[in-house]
Write an enzyme that holds these catalytic residues in place. Sequence first.
Site, short mmCIF file in Angstrom:
data_model
loop_
_atom_site.label_atom_id
_atom_site.label_comp_id
_atom_site.label_asym_id
_atom_site.label_seq_id
_atom_site.Cartn_x
_atom_site.Cartn_y
_atom_site.Cartn_z
CB CYS A 115 -0.94 0.02 1.19
SG CYS A 115 -2.10 -1.36 1.19
CG HIS A 251 -3.08 3.87 1.73
ND1 HIS A 251 -3.59 3.39 0.54
CD2 HIS A 251 -3.14 2.83 2.61
CE1 HIS A 251 -3.92 2.12 0.69
NE2 HIS A 251 -3.66 1.76 1.93
CG ASN A 281 -6.62 -0.43 1.13
OD1 ASN A 281 -5.89 -0.04 0.22
ND2 ASN A 281 -6.15 -0.84 2.29
N1 ACO Z 1 -18.72 -7.65 9.25
C1 ACO Z 1 -19.18 -7.86 10.49
N2 ACO Z 1 -18.38 -8.12 11.54
C2 ACO Z 1 -17.07 -8.17 11.30
C3 ACO Z 1 -16.51 -7.95 10.03
C4 ACO Z 1 -17.41 -7.71 8.97
N3 ACO Z 1 -16.99 -7.49 7.72
N4 ACO Z 1 -15.17 -8.05 10.12
C5 ACO Z 1 -14.88 -8.30 11.41
N5 ACO Z 1 -16.02 -8.37 12.12
C6 ACO Z 1 -16.18 -8.64 13.54
C7 ACO Z 1 -15.02 -9.39 14.15
O1 ACO Z 1 -15.14 -10.77 13.91
C8 ACO Z 1 -15.17 -9.04 15.62
O2 ACO Z 1 -16.15 -9.87 16.16
P1 ACO Z 1 -15.98 -10.46 17.66
O3 ACO Z 1 -15.90 -9.24 18.54
O4 ACO Z 1 -17.19 -11.28 17.82
O5 ACO Z 1 -14.69 -11.23 17.64
C9 ACO Z 1 -15.71 -7.61 15.58
O6 ACO Z 1 -16.21 -7.41 14.26
C10 ACO Z 1 -14.66 -6.57 15.89
O7 ACO Z 1 -13.48 -6.90 15.16
P2 ACO Z 1 -12.25 -5.98 15.15
O8 ACO Z 1 -11.20 -6.57 14.25
O9 ACO Z 1 -11.86 -5.63 16.54
O10 ACO Z 1 -12.90 -4.68 14.47
P3 ACO Z 1 -12.24 -3.28 14.26
O11 ACO Z 1 -13.08 -2.24 14.84
O12 ACO Z 1 -10.78 -3.31 14.59
O13 ACO Z 1 -12.37 -3.15 12.68
C11 ACO Z 1 -10.98 -3.34 10.75
C12 ACO Z 1 -11.78 -4.10 11.82
C13 ACO Z 1 -11.96 -2.51 9.94
C14 ACO Z 1 -10.29 -4.36 9.86
C15 ACO Z 1 -9.97 -2.45 11.45
O14 ACO Z 1 -9.20 -3.16 12.37
C16 ACO Z 1 -9.06 -1.77 10.48
O15 ACO Z 1 -9.45 -0.96 9.68
N6 ACO Z 1 -7.75 -2.05 10.56
C17 ACO Z 1 -6.81 -1.47 9.66
C18 ACO Z 1 -6.57 -2.44 8.61
C19 ACO Z 1 -6.51 -1.88 7.24
O16 ACO Z 1 -7.05 -0.85 6.88
N7 ACO Z 1 -5.83 -2.65 6.46
C20 ACO Z 1 -5.73 -2.38 5.09
C21 ACO Z 1 -4.42 -2.82 4.60
S1 ACO Z 1 -3.15 -1.96 5.38
C22 ACO Z 1 -3.35 -0.45 4.96
O17 ACO Z 1 -3.70 -0.20 3.84
C23 ACO Z 1 -3.14 0.55 5.98
#
Ligand code: ACO
Length: 324
Positions: A115, A251, A281
Amino acid sequence: MMKTRAVVQGVGHYLPERVIPNSWFENKLDTSDEWIRARTGIESRHFAAEGETVSELATKAASSALGAAGRAADDVDAVIVATSTPDLTFPSAATIVQAKLGMTRGYAFDVQAVCAGFVFGLSQANALIVSGQARRVLLIGAETFSSILDWSDRSTCVLFGDGAGAVLLEVAECEGSNRDRGILATDLHSDGRHRDILYVDGGVSTQEIGHLRMQGREVFRHAVEKLAGTAQASLDSLKITGADVDWLVPHQANLRIIKSTAQKLGLEMERVVLTVQEHGNTSAASIPLALSVGVERGQIQPGDLLLTEAIGGGLAWGSVILRW
Ligand code: ACO
């Protein structure tokens, strides 16, 4: 004192025709439009058609950037494609694009910093131009992340999209101040100790077909801290602050990461170019897509000071400040 700079003279982009709204995932996975919007800001993304490869997206974006700059393919000295999803293991996507553009001179190569690829590419293009190894560099960020997603993993497959954006950078002799057009500051980092929080679990030498794997919360934590850090380092190197920046062009990974980073830098959201809602993304393509859309919308104007920043697998991250 006069200084050689790399100045953007044209920008363009291409998005595959197929638009996928969040509701598309609701029939396949335990997820909802509401969850995806609230946690990421994403409303829809584009996916490439079957057989539509990165070099095809990249060539269309590149043609559009060349057109905007009023240049022909053979005016270009170097083509750089930032991608993690090239058509083939080799040759590079860049040489395929070179041929598709009808270019018969110059040289072409890929940059792989996931990324952060476009920010790394901007830094490389700048180095080639400032050192006199190229007068014009066509830099393209292009991805088809839809080809490496695990469709059964709701925590990753809803986040990504496909697309391409491109800029043509040209050499210019400038007065050597922050008022100059072109690239003014670059700051790059990587730390391979964090390679296992965001990666693809296969590849050529492991003989596995891999899929994207991510520890979302960990990536989020690193992203906010490292993006603000690299952006601040670039600002400090020019002895300016967030208040001097006209547009943050980040980004486009997640609206919450973008908001937190902007806040740390003292930038209001009115000065942030946002495309994550419609693109998701798109990895290395997200910044050039945002630049091109920002120009199309009339947000980015000639002479504006832009700050770009990105982080991705590796981890690899960095920032660039340029005057448009
Ligand atoms: N729909 C519904 N529920 C979901 C989904 C979904 N698509 N995905 C995850 N969940 C659930 C999880 O299973 C978890 O359930 P649980 O509590 O029963 O275990 C709950 O939602 C919370 O999960 P978290 O991972 O804690 O959720 P968070 O608020 O952290 O959001 C996310 C997840 C959106 C991936 C976040 O961590 C994030 O944006 N991280 C950055 C990652 C990123 O952007 N990566 C891209 C590549 S790197 C880059 O470009 C920077």
